[in-house]
Write an enzyme that holds these catalytic residues in place. Sequence first.
Site, PDB file in Angstrom:
ATOM      1  N   HIS A  26       0.818  -1.213   0.112  1.00 21.89           N
ATOM      2  CA  HIS A  26       0.101   0.130  -0.049  1.00 21.89           C
ATOM      3  C   HIS A  26       0.860   1.180   0.121  1.00 21.89           C
ATOM      4  O   HIS A  26       1.160   1.633   1.181  1.00 21.89           O
ATOM      5  CB  HIS A  26      -0.745   0.044   1.303  1.00 21.89           C
ATOM      6  CG  HIS A  26      -1.741  -1.247   1.208  1.00 21.89           C
ATOM      7  ND1 HIS A  26      -1.337  -2.305   1.602  1.00 21.89           N
ATOM      8  CD2 HIS A  26      -3.269  -1.454   1.167  1.00 21.89           C
ATOM      9  CE1 HIS A  26      -2.395  -3.256   1.615  1.00 21.89           C
ATOM     10  NE2 HIS A  26      -3.365  -2.694   1.196  1.00 21.89           N
ATOM     11  N   HIS A  66      -2.114  -0.763   7.103  1.00 24.60           N
ATOM     12  CA  HIS A  66      -1.934  -1.124   5.629  1.00 24.60           C
ATOM     13  C   HIS A  66      -0.694  -0.235   5.182  1.00 24.60           C
ATOM     14  O   HIS A  66       0.062  -0.630   4.249  1.00 24.60           O
ATOM     15  CB  HIS A  66      -2.927  -0.949   4.853  1.00 24.60           C
ATOM     16  CG  HIS A  66      -3.876   0.204   5.018  1.00 24.60           C
ATOM     17  ND1 HIS A  66      -4.628   0.687   5.985  1.00 24.60           N
ATOM     18  CD2 HIS A  66      -3.910   1.324   3.823  1.00 24.60           C
ATOM     19  CE1 HIS A  66      -5.337   1.948   5.698  1.00 24.60           C
ATOM     20  NE2 HIS A  66      -4.611   2.217   4.617  1.00 24.60           N
ATOM     21  N   HIS A 266      -3.776   3.223  -3.360  1.00 25.90           N
ATOM     22  CA  HIS A 266      -4.096   2.726  -1.857  1.00 25.90           C
ATOM     23  C   HIS A 266      -3.593   1.315  -2.091  1.00 25.90           C
ATOM     24  O   HIS A 266      -2.657   1.110  -0.834  1.00 25.90           O
ATOM     25  CB  HIS A 266      -5.700   2.570  -1.873  1.00 25.90           C
ATOM     26  CG  HIS A 266      -6.009   1.650  -0.588  1.00 25.90           C
ATOM     27  ND1 HIS A 266      -6.287   1.991   0.758  1.00 25.90           N
ATOM     28  CD2 HIS A 266      -5.849   0.189  -0.624  1.00 25.90           C
ATOM     29  CE1 HIS A 266      -6.189   0.973   1.462  1.00 25.90           C
ATOM     30  NE2 HIS A 266      -6.209  -0.007   0.762  1.00 25.90           N
ATOM     31  N   GLU A 417     -17.552  -4.634  24.458  1.00 24.64           N
ATOM     32  CA  GLU A 417     -16.747  -5.562  24.578  1.00 24.64           C
ATOM     33  C   GLU A 417     -15.431  -5.621  23.585  1.00 24.64           C
ATOM     34  O   GLU A 417     -14.671  -5.902  23.850  1.00 24.64           O
ATOM     35  CB  GLU A 417     -17.822  -7.086  24.141  1.00 24.64           C
ATOM     36  CG  GLU A 417     -18.993  -7.005  25.169  1.00 24.64           C
ATOM     37  CD  GLU A 417     -20.127  -6.192  24.751  1.00 24.64           C
ATOM     38  OE1 GLU A 417     -20.057  -5.567  23.796  1.00 24.64           O
ATOM     39  OE2 GLU A 417     -21.089  -6.300  25.783  1.00 24.64           O
ATOM     40  N   HIS A 479     -28.585 -15.565  25.140  1.00 20.29           N
ATOM     41  CA  HIS A 479     -27.644 -15.454  25.988  1.00 20.29           C
ATOM     42  C   HIS A 479     -26.770 -16.679  26.293  1.00 20.29           C
ATOM     43  O   HIS A 479     -25.756 -16.736  27.083  1.00 20.29           O
ATOM     44  CB  HIS A 479     -28.059 -15.113  27.224  1.00 20.29           C
ATOM     45  CG  HIS A 479     -28.418 -13.338  27.256  1.00 20.29           C
ATOM     46  ND1 HIS A 479     -29.189 -12.871  26.091  1.00 20.29           N
ATOM     47  CD2 HIS A 479     -28.243 -12.541  28.210  1.00 20.29           C
ATOM     48  CE1 HIS A 479     -29.418 -11.534  26.481  1.00 20.29           C
ATOM     49  NE2 HIS A 479     -28.529 -11.376  27.524  1.00 20.29           N
TER      50      HIS A 479
HETATM   51  C1  TPP Z   1     -11.334  -4.633   9.874  1.00 21.12           C
HETATM   52  C2  TPP Z   1     -10.762  -4.223   8.784  1.00 21.12           C
HETATM   53  N1  TPP Z   1     -11.599  -4.475   7.587  1.00 21.12           N
HETATM   54  C3  TPP Z   1     -11.224  -4.336   6.167  1.00 21.12           C
HETATM   55  C4  TPP Z   1      -9.852  -4.241   5.931  1.00 21.12           C
HETATM   56  C5  TPP Z   1      -9.422  -4.048   4.689  1.00 21.12           C
HETATM   57  N2  TPP Z   1      -8.857  -2.747   4.269  1.00 21.12           N
HETATM   58  C6  TPP Z   1      -7.772  -2.498   4.277  1.00 21.12           C
HETATM   59  S1  TPP Z   1      -7.368  -0.904   4.145  1.00 21.12           S
HETATM   60  C7  TPP Z   1      -8.923  -0.450   3.775  1.00 21.12           C
HETATM   61  C8  TPP Z   1      -9.455   0.843   3.377  1.00 21.12           C
HETATM   62  C9  TPP Z   1      -9.164   1.504   4.358  1.00 21.12           C
HETATM   63  O1  TPP Z   1      -9.441   3.201   3.942  1.00 21.12           O
HETATM   64  P1  TPP Z   1      -8.684   4.324   4.424  1.00 21.12           P
HETATM   65  O2  TPP Z   1      -8.479   3.911   6.213  1.00 21.12           O
HETATM   66  O3  TPP Z   1      -9.237   5.309   4.233  1.00 21.12           O
HETATM   67  O4  TPP Z   1      -7.184   4.137   3.976  1.00 21.12           O
HETATM   68  P2  TPP Z   1      -6.354   4.921   2.830  1.00 21.12           P
HETATM   69  O5  TPP Z   1      -6.967   4.284   1.452  1.00 21.12           O
HETATM   70  O6  TPP Z   1      -6.803   6.395   2.895  1.00 21.12           O
HETATM   71  O7  TPP Z   1      -5.024   4.632   3.183  1.00 21.12           O
HETATM   72  C10 TPP Z   1      -9.702  -1.780   4.000  1.00 21.12           C
HETATM   73  C11 TPP Z   1     -11.151  -1.845   3.672  1.00 21.12           C
HETATM   74  C12 TPP Z   1      -8.985  -4.167   7.107  1.00 21.12           C
HETATM   75  N3  TPP Z   1      -7.769  -3.957   7.009  1.00 21.12           N
HETATM   76  N4  TPP Z   1      -9.506  -4.371   8.213  1.00 21.12           N
END
Ligand code: TPP
Length: 690
Positions: A26, A66, A266, A417, A479
């Site tokens: 990324h 990422h 991204h 939680e 529950h």
């Molecule tokens: C809980 C979770 N759901 C989905 C993902 C997959 N995922 C990685 S980055 C991303 C998009 C995130 O958007 P943003 O935070 O705006 O990142 P940007 O593109 O701006 O770097 C997703 C859906 C993840 N890493 N974690």
Amino acid sequence: MTTRRERANAIRALAMDGVQAANSGHPGMPMGMADIAEVVWGDFLHHNPSNPHWPNRDRFVLSNGHGSMLQYALLHLTGYDLGIEDLKNFRQLGFRTAGHPEFHHTPGIETTTGPLGQGLANAVGFAIAEEVLAARFNRPGHDIVDHHTFVFVGDGCLMEGISHEVSSLAGTLKLGKLVAIYDDNGISIDGEVHDWFTDNTAERFRAYGWNVVVGADDKPVDGHDGEAIKKAIASATSQNEKPSLIICKTVIGFGSPNKEGKESSHGAALGKDEIELTRKQLGWNYGPFEIPDDIYKSWSAKEAGEKAEKAWNEKFDAYAKAFPELAAEYKRRISGELPANWAADSDAYVAKLQKEGPVVASRKASQMTLDAFGPLLPELLGGSADLAPSNLTIWKGSKNIATGGAEGNYVHYGVREFGMSAISNGIALHGGFVPYDATFLVFSDYARNAVRMSCLIPAHVIHVYTHDSIGLGEDGPTHQPVEHLGSLRLIPNNRVWRPADAVESAVSWKKAIERRATVFDASGKHSEELGAPSCLIFSRQNLAHNPRTEQQVKDIEKGGYVLWQHSDDFKAIIIATGSEVGLAVEAAQSLGQNGVSVRVVSMPCTEEFDAQSPEYREGVLPSWCRARVAVEAASVDFWSKYIGLDGKAIGMTTFGASAPIDKLYAHFGITTTAVVDAVKSVIESAPSKK
Ligand SMILES: Cc1ncc(C[n+]2csc(CCOP(=O)(O)OP(=O)(O)O)c2C)c(N)n1
Ligand SMILES: [Mg+2]
């Protein structure tokens, strides 16, 4: 003299090159947040690259994990033990540059991030830990615990529900040393976020009680203007009253002529041609992975870091002179060592319980254990997602951290939680604490991914789950957990304890407090022992006491042991856990009276049992005996690995029902008679010969 922009471009270049070499990763986020990172790490972060474990360092968490190349570039440039070879081998087996940042793989990574939103929760945990530790140990003129926690969050983190849970709590707790920086780039994977994320983030966080830092006219700070960013962070760190959110407008993939501002930057390599164009646009005239010496020099934090740690060491020496006992206790807490009297005192408590034989619910036994162990372990930092009067996690010495001052050791997490569990991971990673948290077992699902992260990181957290089966009765199937036990046992590196009585309950706490796991570094060559998690599963209903020899009491720690048998010449084995152990013993005794000799194995922790030597396991569950019955008021499917094709499992195959407990056990066929019949039937059908 290098400029801020040149230093930030070093991050951009390393991120582009690393992702290109891996052809995976990324680049957009590191390129977009590079200018912000340059200011945070260059102007504010107190850290020592030569000693990533300096306890009073500021903590940095990349919740939008990422963008891992951002963190690897920062660690490399500032002088951590992370060489250019690791960056060239981004995402490759055996290198310290995993796809997403992983704790213990890479020096300087404070927590494992990637599941969006959880890094923010971990950061809230770091900030809670700092505050509670400071309240406990600091003395006038001696602020030995005094650091900030910085966390980067993206749109994804703030869309995730967990960000609501933990930001709401952080506002209420007024965690003034927490600084979150929001990468407001308007992009997530699917494109421009205006069709799915239109919250007024500033108002949202103001409503939580945060200090929201924006630029002129309530507009976001320009995330590419170093001086504006510096001013914003200075304003955030100049107060300790509220957590801060700095909203920074950035351009994802900054510098890439054809991909900046677009989702295409991204999560994929920019491509060789685009990288060339980007180098030109940024004015970065160096080859792949090439960083000129003056840039390295201006980035290095080694000298400043060593100086900062030295100054703190001197401060600590003065503290140790004035308060020698406190200083020794601080050192013990930070190193994660248990008190010298722990082993003897905890064993004595277990022995006493075995003698006294209280008949109580295991949730009550858990509370009694906390009353016994709590005074020995000031590092226990408890909490519950509401429900404390039900899950009995408040003990006599519990004091709310919000009001308890130096004695604070309990977090009222409210009904949150997932947030609670991820905060616990942060508290554990900060050091100085063994956190426990609690809810009903059925709601472990709400916490699930944070429990998985406890195991992966690993973090020394104790997750307490009560109301562990249909045995909770009238609250009904919403529950009553069914699949939860099996499902928690499936998480690698977990330890799930479901004790059968007060004695096993105390032992499960002891094991969870002492738990360490062998963790290998990225190369797979070097291992270390780190604290690791456990789940303690307790009943709502009373459980009978079991007589035991001294050896049997010791063997509880092995996760499975022979609790009772009619004679050495047994014909079948019943394996049971928790509330069903009593039922198993009853069935075995009744069979014995009718001339059928049966062994009962209590198996409070299957993973611990699996970790024993083959000889021990064979001694408990001899392979010749294939007439086996498992009984547990939970999904029967889990037990096939112990009972094989010839055995029978008595438990649940459907959801529960709303009724009093005695009706439910009868209704679902989890009864002594059912166990007796199952044993008779497997003795008939299973080939069991010595
Ligand atoms: C809980 C979770 N759901 C989905 C993902 C997959 N995922 C990685 S980055 C991303 C998009 C995130 O958007 P943003 O935070 O705006 O990142 P940007 O593109 O701006 O770097 C997703 C859906 C993840 N890493 N974690
Ligand atoms: Mg975004």
